[in-house]
Design a protein around this motif. Structure first.
Motif, PDB file in Angstrom:
ATOM      1  N   THR A  91      50.147  38.525  31.972  1.00 21.14           N
ATOM      2  CA  THR A  91      49.038  39.340  31.877  1.00 21.14           C
ATOM      3  C   THR A  91      48.095  39.401  32.970  1.00 21.14           C
ATOM      4  O   THR A  91      48.039  37.999  33.471  1.00 21.14           O
ATOM      5  CB  THR A  91      48.254  38.878  30.407  1.00 21.14           C
ATOM      6  OG1 THR A  91      49.168  38.764  29.262  1.00 21.14           O
ATOM      7  CG2 THR A  91      46.892  39.633  30.265  1.00 21.14           C
ATOM      8  N   LEU A  92      47.967  40.525  33.517  1.00 21.58           N
ATOM      9  CA  LEU A  92      47.163  40.433  34.658  1.00 21.58           C
ATOM     10  C   LEU A  92      45.924  41.175  34.261  1.00 21.58           C
ATOM     11  O   LEU A  92      45.657  42.184  33.325  1.00 21.58           O
ATOM     12  CB  LEU A  92      47.469  41.576  35.708  1.00 21.58           C
ATOM     13  CG  LEU A  92      49.054  41.147  36.231  1.00 21.58           C
ATOM     14  CD1 LEU A  92      49.811  42.182  37.045  1.00 21.58           C
ATOM     15  CD2 LEU A  92      48.967  39.691  36.803  1.00 21.58           C
ATOM     16  N   GLU A  93      44.772  40.864  34.956  1.00 23.50           N
ATOM     17  CA  GLU A  93      43.452  41.183  34.657  1.00 23.50           C
ATOM     18  C   GLU A  93      42.933  42.123  35.594  1.00 23.50           C
ATOM     19  O   GLU A  93      43.207  41.862  36.883  1.00 23.50           O
ATOM     20  CB  GLU A  93      42.485  40.164  34.254  1.00 23.50           C
ATOM     21  CG  GLU A  93      42.800  39.182  33.175  1.00 23.50           C
ATOM     22  CD  GLU A  93      42.091  37.857  33.172  1.00 23.50           C
ATOM     23  OE1 GLU A  93      41.200  37.506  34.149  1.00 23.50           O
ATOM     24  OE2 GLU A  93      42.320  37.239  32.071  1.00 23.50           O
ATOM     25  N   HIS A  94      42.371  43.279  35.380  1.00 27.46           N
ATOM     26  CA  HIS A  94      41.713  44.095  36.444  1.00 27.46           C
ATOM     27  C   HIS A  94      40.487  44.545  36.388  1.00 27.46           C
ATOM     28  O   HIS A  94      39.973  44.522  35.296  1.00 27.46           O
ATOM     29  CB  HIS A  94      42.614  45.480  36.210  1.00 27.46           C
ATOM     30  CG  HIS A  94      44.090  45.437  36.416  1.00 27.46           C
ATOM     31  ND1 HIS A  94      44.806  45.565  37.807  1.00 27.46           N
ATOM     32  CD2 HIS A  94      45.142  45.393  35.421  1.00 27.46           C
ATOM     33  CE1 HIS A  94      45.995  45.620  37.317  1.00 27.46           C
ATOM     34  NE2 HIS A  94      46.479  45.429  36.119  1.00 27.46           N
ATOM     35  N   GLU A  95      39.864  45.000  37.545  1.00 27.69           N
ATOM     36  CA  GLU A  95      38.574  45.505  37.517  1.00 27.69           C
ATOM     37  C   GLU A  95      38.513  46.685  38.464  1.00 27.69           C
ATOM     38  O   GLU A  95      39.162  46.374  39.606  1.00 27.69           O
ATOM     39  CB  GLU A  95      37.440  44.604  37.829  1.00 27.69           C
ATOM     40  CG  GLU A  95      37.089  43.613  36.715  1.00 27.69           C
ATOM     41  CD  GLU A  95      36.106  42.599  37.003  1.00 27.69           C
ATOM     42  OE1 GLU A  95      35.223  42.294  36.030  1.00 27.69           O
ATOM     43  OE2 GLU A  95      35.941  42.240  38.314  1.00 27.69           O
ATOM     44  N   VAL A  96      37.884  47.988  38.202  1.00 29.37           N
ATOM     45  CA  VAL A  96      37.481  48.897  39.226  1.00 29.37           C
ATOM     46  C   VAL A  96      36.200  48.861  39.537  1.00 29.37           C
ATOM     47  O   VAL A  96      35.362  48.836  38.717  1.00 29.37           O
ATOM     48  CB  VAL A  96      38.170  50.374  38.720  1.00 29.37           C
ATOM     49  CG1 VAL A  96      37.843  51.424  39.721  1.00 29.37           C
ATOM     50  CG2 VAL A  96      39.563  50.150  38.566  1.00 29.37           C
TER      51      VAL A  96
END
Length: 135
Positions: A91-96
């Motif tokens: 599981t990867l966590e992303h933010e833009v």
């Protein structure tokens, strides 16, 4: 405890990325996440004693849109970090992020280890898990 591997990219916005309302088209967010995921995985591929180069398939994307992104923002930063490493999935966590640090979107993706020959999920190797967890 070591911090999880993370990558941060600054990506310029293009006119074609905008929708009729003048903000970033929802489909483009997924392209941004894909670019950041790829950069993280390429970075991780060079770590470890056996050059960890495994194949993954995208199983899930979850994304919350929090703030509009307009062309006049110029660029966005996209961060991706390893959140959880399971037996067969990551599981990867992303933010833009906008240039001022405002979170425009945040979410997670699940990648499943893929066996190209068997055409199905595979178990992550011990070395692969060590690289992904930063241990």
């Amino acid at each position: 405890m070591p911090s999880p591997p993370e990558t941060r990219l600054t990506i310029p916005l293009r006119w074609r990325d905008m929708d009729m309302l003048g903000h970033l088209n929802q489909a483009v967010y997924h392209e941004l996440l894909e670019e950041a995921r790829g950069a993280l995985l390429l970075d991780l591929a060079g770590r470890g004693t056996q050059q960890v180069h495994h194949t993954y398939v995208l199983a899930r994307v979850e994304l919350d849109y929090r703030h509009e992104v307009r062309k006049d923002h110029g660029t966005v930063d996209v961060t991706v970090r390893v959140g959880r490493v399971g037996t067969k999935s990551i599981t990867l966590e992303h933010e833009v992020l906008l240039p001022d640090g405002t979170v425009a979107a945040a979410g997670s993706t699940v990648l499943v280890g893929w066996d190209m020959q068997a055409r199905g999920a595979r178990t992550l190797s011990d070395e692969e898990r060590a690289v992904l967890t930063g241990t």
